[in-house]
Design a protein around this motif. Structure first.
Motif, PDB file in Angstrom:
ATOM      1  N   GLN A 196       0.830  -1.203   0.000  1.00 56.06           N
ATOM      2  CA  GLN A 196       0.000   0.000   0.000  1.00 56.06           C
ATOM      3  C   GLN A 196       0.862   1.249   0.000  1.00 56.06           C
ATOM      4  N   TRP A 214      -0.698   1.420  -4.931  1.00 60.85           N
ATOM      5  CA  TRP A 214       0.200   0.332  -4.546  1.00 60.85           C
ATOM      6  C   TRP A 214       1.582   0.513  -5.156  1.00 60.85           C
ATOM      7  N   ASN A 230       2.452  -5.640   8.835  1.00 63.92           N
ATOM      8  CA  ASN A 230       2.343  -6.486   7.656  1.00 63.92           C
ATOM      9  C   ASN A 230       1.719  -7.827   8.029  1.00 63.92           C
ATOM     10  N   ARG A 248      -1.269  -8.813   2.950  1.00 65.60           N
ATOM     11  CA  ARG A 248      -1.433  -7.389   3.229  1.00 65.60           C
ATOM     12  C   ARG A 248      -0.082  -6.815   3.632  1.00 65.60           C
ATOM     13  N   TYR A 255       2.135  -3.222   4.234  1.00 63.86           N
ATOM     14  CA  TYR A 255       2.082  -1.782   4.486  1.00 63.86           C
ATOM     15  C   TYR A 255       3.469  -1.153   4.464  1.00 63.86           C
TER      16      TYR A 255
END
Length: 229
Positions: A80, A89, A147, A153, A155
Motif C-alpha cells: 500500500q 500500490w 504487515n 497485506r 504496508y
C-alpha cells in the motif's frame, strides 16, 4: 529555608538537564547535516553496480545503482502506498541477477491497475536494465499497521519478510526504487522516491537552552530572596 534550598537544587538540576538536552540536539543537528550531505552526493552520482553478495550489508541507502536481470513477475508483491499521484500500490518485483536476487520497487499503480493483467505490457519476460536508488528495508509494517504476509497485506517494504513469503533465496537486504524510465503501457510509474529529512534540531536546541536559562534565572532569584533570612 529548607524549601528555598530545595527549590534552588531543583532549578539547578533542571538547568543541567536542559543544557544536556540542548547539547544533544546540537550533536544531532551535526549528524543530520552530515547525513543530508552524504545522501545528496549519492543521489547525484553516476549509477554503479550493486555490490557482490559478500558486501550486501554495506550501507547502500540512496546510492544510485544500475543492474541487469530478469523479473520474476509471478512473485510480485503489492505494498500500500500514498503518493503525489494518489493512493494505490507499490509494485515490488524480484529481479533475478547473476549476483542473487534484488527486490525492485518498479513504481506506483492506482487501484484499477492492481491486477497484473491490467498492465500485461509491463510484465513481459526477458533481460531488463533497472536504474534507481537503493533503499533500506522497512521491517514489520507502518504506523499502527503491521504487515500480514499470510493474508497478502503489506504496508511497508520489508525485504526479508517479502522474500520469505515468496520462498526467495539469496536476496539482497535492501530494495531498489526504480527511476522514472517509463514502463511499457505506462504502469508502474517509477521515480516517485521522496527524499526529505526533517532538520529542526537547532530550534529544539535553542528551546532547551532557553529553558536552561530560565532555570538559572530562577536559581538566582531564589538565592537573592534568601539573603535577608
Amino acid at each position: 529555608m529548607a524549601a528555598r534550598r530545595g527549590l534552588i537544587a531543583l532549578c539547578l538540576l533542571l538547568a543541567a538537564g536542559f543544557a544536556a538536552l540542548g547539547v544533544w540536539q546540537i550533536e544531532r543537528r551535526a549528524w543530520k547535516l552530515d547525513l543530508i550531505a552524504r545522501v545528496e552526493a549519492r543521489i547525484h552520482a553516476a549509477p554503479q553496480a550493486p555490490p557482490a553478495a559478500a558486501a550486501w550489508k554495506t550501507d547502500m541507502a540512496y546510492t544510485r545503482v544500475r543492474v541487469q536481470g530478469r523479473f520474476l513477475h509471478d512473485r510480485e508483491t503489492l505494498v500500500q502506498a500514498v503518493t503525489d499521484l494518489g493512493p494505490g500500490w507499490w509494485v515490488l518485483t524480484p529481479l533475478q541477477t547473476t549476483n542473487g536476487i534484488l527486490l525492485i520497487n518498479r513504481g506506483y499503480v492506482p487501484p484499477e491497475r492492481r491486477d497484473p493483467r491490467s498492465r500485461a505490457l509491463a510484465q513481459q519476460p526477458g533481460v531488463v536494465t533497472v536504474t534507481g536508488l537503493a533503499r533500506a528495508s522497512e521491517p514489520k509494517g507502518a504506523f499502527l499497521r503491521s504487515n500480514d504476509p499470510a493474508a497478502g497485506r503489506w504496508y511497508s517494504r520489508d525485504v526479508a519478510a517479502i522474500a520469505q513469503a515468496h520462498g526467495l533465496q539469496r536476496v539482497a537486504p535492501y530494495f531498489i526504487d526504480a527511476d522514472a524510465t517509463p514502463n511499457a503501457g505506462g504502469y508502474p510509474v517509477g521515480g516517485l522516491t521522496v527524499i526529505q529529512f526533517r532538520n529542526s534540531h537547532l530550534v529544539y536546541a535553542l528551546t532547551w537552552f532557553a529553558l536552561c536559562g530560565l532555570c538559572i534565572a530562577g536559581t538566582r532569584i531564589a538565592w537573592r530572596s534568601g539573603k535577608g533570612d
